[in-house]
Every structure is written in structure tokens, then in C-alpha cells.
Design a protein around this motif. Structure first.
Motif, PDB file in Angstrom:
ATOM      1  N   TRP A 105       0.859  -1.195   0.000  1.00 62.33           N
ATOM      2  CA  TRP A 105       0.000   0.000   0.000  1.00 62.33           C
ATOM      3  C   TRP A 105       0.890   1.238   0.000  1.00 62.33           C
ATOM      4  O   TRP A 105       1.928   1.277   0.670  1.00 62.33           O
ATOM      5  N   SER A 109      -6.793   2.452   5.589  1.00 66.97           N
ATOM      6  CA  SER A 109      -6.164   2.293   4.275  1.00 66.97           C
ATOM      7  C   SER A 109      -6.817   1.184   3.463  1.00 66.97           C
ATOM      8  O   SER A 109      -6.763   1.202   2.233  1.00 66.97           O
ATOM      9  N   PRO A 124      -7.298   0.784  -1.528  1.00 68.21           N
ATOM     10  CA  PRO A 124      -6.191  -0.065  -1.987  1.00 68.21           C
ATOM     11  C   PRO A 124      -5.431   0.615  -3.123  1.00 68.21           C
ATOM     12  O   PRO A 124      -5.957   1.492  -3.821  1.00 68.21           O
TER      13      PRO A 124
END
Length: 539
Positions: free
Chosen positions: A101, A174, A178
Motif C-alpha cells: 500500500w 487504508s 487499496p
């Protein structure tokens, strides 16, 4: 006395360690008033994930810095052999799959003096470059007392805190945003209440995390399957989900789950610890969807009719491209910088145009931009300062050999025909030269032979001609134009979308397509401002 002094010294040193412990020990969260410098990291509780600054390029002097979450000490199926025995390409694949990420994929930092901290004014996590405007990672409102935690799943979470420091609730995560990698717990699909889409988007190039050309997600109009798009066009689909497996994709050990209710339509997956402790699905920059072992779970990275990423089929013959360093003898067609094309996009454009003989990236630093060359230009090998890597159709390709063979056959046939006709003329003149009454027949033969030779010359020239291009519409293929050379398809325009063809660049021209029971045709119009400017330049 000496013993008491030693005890006091130990107690003082222990207190110092306690006070400084948070600065030097591993931590998984960031509180207000604290900062993360380049080189500092958050580490998840078990040490599986890390969060901090990283450099995406293998170039040691590269200055681009990103904020990311990555797997730490990746093992299992990706490290079953010592690294020194792995092929270089495979090593690069494994290295690229560690990052799962990225917070600032489109806004890199170009120095190491930036810091990461929670803005006390609004409670959001931000990057503070030295002397530059801050870059927001989160964007929540009405939250002052917050903290950031790197969870055991790899999820980076912004929490709202009570006045006593306990967690009040989650504000942002988060996993809702993605980048190119899907971890267990992440979703692909759509939130029906907010309209937010959970998708994966590839890197632009092998070493550039900026948003690339391939997207993985769910088409809300097609349930129970995933789709890979290339620049907005459907590239491949997974097939329907059956018993945890997709019909067309092979992800060994991965169990997929489809959820459909009033809140969302989404896919998730799970993997047994016996299979891997570091699961991931990652859309690569060139369109491969890979698992944790770096194996592709789909068969091809380009459209199936082109038989793979390096070759194509034109006029019933296969051609392919090889890379060389050098220059082209003439100028090519450059696509707009605003198209954000990668080298892979450039290859696909060239593959779809049968007259394309070479292609190359216009920005050699990161393999972006696109320039293509058509027939009539030649590649010249060179290694001077102006040379660059160009992918060229080999001079002796199947198509070139076929045309050379056809030309030779035609030339030999014309030559044999001329010899035959001249021989007949000679025999006829010899037979009738003593017979005055047949003189007119000999004269006709003599006149006929040059005439036939001339017609043979014209026929051969016509067959060998490289021109004879026609542009029109194939009635069996709607919404696109076709260019043919002597009846054979040279290239197509691609589908018409919002007045522009996918594969042709005519940004000032607006095309329209009409189809009814009487006719099918294309027209176009151009703004008066554009045509007036062109006329003035021509004058």
C-alpha cells in the motif's frame, strides 16, 4: 558505599531507558505531537508489516520517496530458494510484491527531510515536506484528538480518541483505498450507500508507483465476477465464482467470497496459513494479476487475439518485436503526454496497427510516453548519446519474407513470359519471311509482342505496388473504421467513444456514427476556430 552507588546508577539508567524507550523500541502507532522521520518506521505487533518511507527505484541516486506499508521479511513461497540463486527478473518480481500500500503514489517527495505527523489543527495524518505544502493522507472532519495504528492485518487506521487516550472509534482506514495489492480483509466492489468503489490500480511502470493503465474491480452491472480493464476497456474477466473459485482464474489456495446486500457488493478472500503466511493479490504494471508466489493467476497480459504480449497476427502472418539501441531514419508519431502512456501501452498500440514497424518510450527515465514508426523508416543501430531503446520488427520477419518471395515469383514470371513471346515472334518471322503473301501476319506478331510485354510490365508493377490504401467501414464491425491495403486489413480505428476513436489521434475532430435500417456511416465536424486557424497557417 560502592554498592549503593552502583545501585543508584542502575536505577537512573533504567529510568532513562523507560523514558527513552518509546523513541528507540518498535512501535505500531503514532500519537499527536510525535513524528515519523525518513528512516523511522511503524511495525505491526508481530513484526509482519512495516510503515514508513521507501524508494521505489533500484537506482541508488533516485530521489523519489514514498510513504508505504510493506511486508517485512517476506518468506514462504517467494523465498524457497536463496536469493543469490534466483534469476534477476524473478528477484525484481519478489521485491516489487513486498510493498502492499502507498499513501502518496502520485505525489512523490524528492528529498529525505520530510516528516510524517498528525496535524493538530484537524487531526489528519499528513506528510510535511521541508518548506513545502503538506500532503494529506487522510481527510476526515471534526476530529482533533486522533492517533494512527498499523494493525496486524497491514491496515493503517486513523482512530479518534477519548480525552483519557482510549479509542473512541475508527475514522479512516487504508483498506478502503487499496493501491495495487489486495490483502485479506480488503474488498473489491462497491459501497452501495456511499458509491465508493474498492479497486486495484497497477503501477505505471516497474519502478513508478503512480497510477498505471490496468484496473481490477467489479462491474456493478455484472454480478459474481471480477474484471480487469486496460485504460477503461475490458481486458479480461474472472468468470463466475463457484465454490470459492473463479472459472477463468487459477489462484491456488485462495478462497474467494462474494457479498451482496443493501450495503455493498464486494469480493474478499482468505488463505490458509498452511498455504502462505504472506497472502496477496497484486495487479502488475503490465497487466498480470499475481499471487504471493509471483505467479500469474490469468493466462495472458494482452488481448487473446494477439497471441501473447510480444507477437501479433497481420495478414495471416506472425510478426514480433525485439529491443535494440539506436535511431530511426525518420520521424514517428508521438502520442500526447497527457495520455500518460506506458511502454506497455505503446506496445499494444503498435500491435494493433499492422503498418507499425517500431515503437519506443519518449521518456527514457521511466519508460513512459509513446512514439511509433510506420513502414518507410528504418532502424539504425547506434550507441551514441542520442541512441535509445527501440522495439523493432525484425528485418527478416515472416511478413517481409513473404513479400520478398511474392515479388521474386512475379518478377521471374514476367521475365519468362517476355522470353516466350520474343521466341514466338522470332519463329513466326523466320517461317514467313520467304512468303510475301504472309508478310502482314509477321508484322502483326511483331507489333503484338511489344504490346503484350508492356501490359505484363503494367500488371507486375500494379501487383508490386505498396500503395492501394482504402479507408472505410466494415459492415460487420460497428462503430469503427478500417484501413486496408489491397484488400487486407492494415489497421483499425478502434471503437468510437465520446467523438474520438480509441486508436487514432484526431483531438480537434469530433466523429459521429449513424446506424439505422437504411444506412450505416461515419461523419465528423471541426470547430470554426480550428479550421480558420489551419487556413491562416496554410496561407
Amino acid at each position: 558505599m560502592a554498592t549503593k552507588g552502583i545501585i543508584r546508577l542502575l536505577l537512573s539508567f533504567s529510568c532513562l531507558l523507560v523514558l527513552m524507550g518509546r523513541s528507540y523500541s518498535q512501535r505500531d502507532n503514532l500519537l499527536q505531537g510525535e513524528e515519523l522521520k525518513d528512516g523511522d518506521q511503524l511495525v505491526s505487533a508481530s513484526g509482519k508489516f512495516k510503515f514508513g518511507f521507501f524508494n521505489s527505484s533500484e537506482t541508488p541516486n533516485s530521489s523519489e520517496r514514498y510513504i508505504a506499508v510493506w511486508y517485512y521479511k517476506l518468506k514462504d513461497r517467494t523465498s524457497q530458494y536463496p536469493e543469490e540463486y534466483m534469476p534477476l527478473y524473478y528477484r525484481s518480481l519478489i521485491q516489487s510484491t513486498k510493498v502492499v500500500w502507498i499513501a502518496n503514489r502520485n505525489t512523490p517527495i524528492f528529498h529525505k527531510s520530510a516528516t510524517l505527523r498528525i496535524d493538530s489543527s484537524d487531526g489528519n495524518l499528513k506528510i510535511f515536506p521541508n518548506g513545502e505544502n503538506p500532503i494529506a493522507i487522510t481527510s476526515v472532519v471534526a476530529a482533533r484528538n486522533t492517533s494512527v495504528t498499523l494493525e496486524e492485518s497491514g491496515n493503517l487506521v486513523l482512530h479518534e480518541l477519548h480525552s483519557n487516550g482510549s479509542i473512541k472509534g475508527m475514522l479512516w482506514q487504508s483498506f478502503d483505498y487499496p493501491t495495487d495489492t489486495l490483502l485479506p480483509g480488503m474488498k473489491l466492489g462497491i459501497n452501495l450507500q456511499t458509491g465508493h468503489k474498492w479497486i486495484l490500480q497497477s503501477w505505471r511502470t516497474e519502478y513508478s508507483p503512480a497510477q498505471g493503465s490496468f484496473t481490477v474491480g467489479m462491474d456493478p452491472n455484472v454480478t459474481n465476477q471480477l474484471t480487469i480493464w486496460w485504460r477503461g476497456q475490458v481486458d479480461r474477466t474472472s468468470g463466475h465464482l463457484l465454490n470459492g473459485k473463479f472459472q477463468s482464474w487459477d489462484a491456488s489456495g485462495y478462497e474467494f467470497i462474494y457479498t451482496s446486500n443493501e450495503h455493498e457488493k464486494s469480493f474478499t478472500y482468505s488463505v490458509s496459513e498452511d498455504i502462505t503466511s504472506y497472502p496477496m493479490l497484486q495487479i502488475d504494471w503490465d497487466g498480470y494479476l499475481r499471487d504471493d508466489s509471483s505467479d500469474s493467476i490469468v493466462s495472458y497480459s494482452v488481448y487473446d487475439e494477439y497471441r501473447g504480449p510480444y507477437e501479433r497476427m497481420c495478414n495471416s502472418s506472425y510478426t514480433y518485436f525485439v529491443s535494440n539501441y539506436g535511431l530511426m531514419s525518420g520521424g514517428g508519431i508521438k502520442f500526447r503526454e497527457s495520455d500518460n502512456m506506458t511502454l506497455y501501452d505503446c506496445r499494444l498500440k503498435c500491435i494493433k496497427i499492422c503498418s507499425c514497424v517500431a515503437y519506443a518510450a519518449t521518456n527514457t527515465k521511466n519508460d513512459t510516453g509513446c512514439e511509433v514508426w510506420s513502414r518507410g523508416t528504418e532502424f539504425m543501430e547506434s550507441y551514441d548519446g542520442n541512441a535509445r531503446k527501440i522495439f523493432v520488427e525484425p528485418k527478416y520477419s515472416v511478413v517481409a519474407k513473404k513479400k520478398w518471395w511474392i515479388g521474386l515469383v512475379i518478377a521471374v514470371a514476367v521475365a519468362l513470359l517476355v522470353i516466350l513471346l520474343c521466341s514466338l515472334s522470332y519463329l513466326a518471322r523466320r517461317k514467313y519471311k520467304r512468303k510475301e503473301e504472309k508478310r502482314w501476319q509477321s508484322l502483326m506478331v511483331v507489333l503484338l509482342v511489344p504490346l503484350l510485354c508492356y501490359f505484363c510490365y503494367l500488371a507486375g508493377r500494379k501487383l508490386m505496388a505498396e500503395g492501394r490504401y482504402t479507408v472505410g467501414m466494415d459492415p460487420n464491425v460497428a462503430s469503427q473504421l478500417t484501413v486496408r491495403q489491397r484488400g487486407e486489413i492494415e489497421w483499425t480505428s478502434g471503437d468510437l467513444l465520446n467523438g474520438q476513436f480509441n486508436l487514432w489521434v484526431a483531438s480537434t475532430y469530433n466523429f459521429s456514427y449513424t446506424s439505422n435500417e437504411q444506412q450505416k456511416y461515419f461523419t465528423y465536424y471541426v470547430s470554426e476556430d480550428i479550421t480558420s486557424y489551419i487556413s491562416n497557417v496554410a496561407d
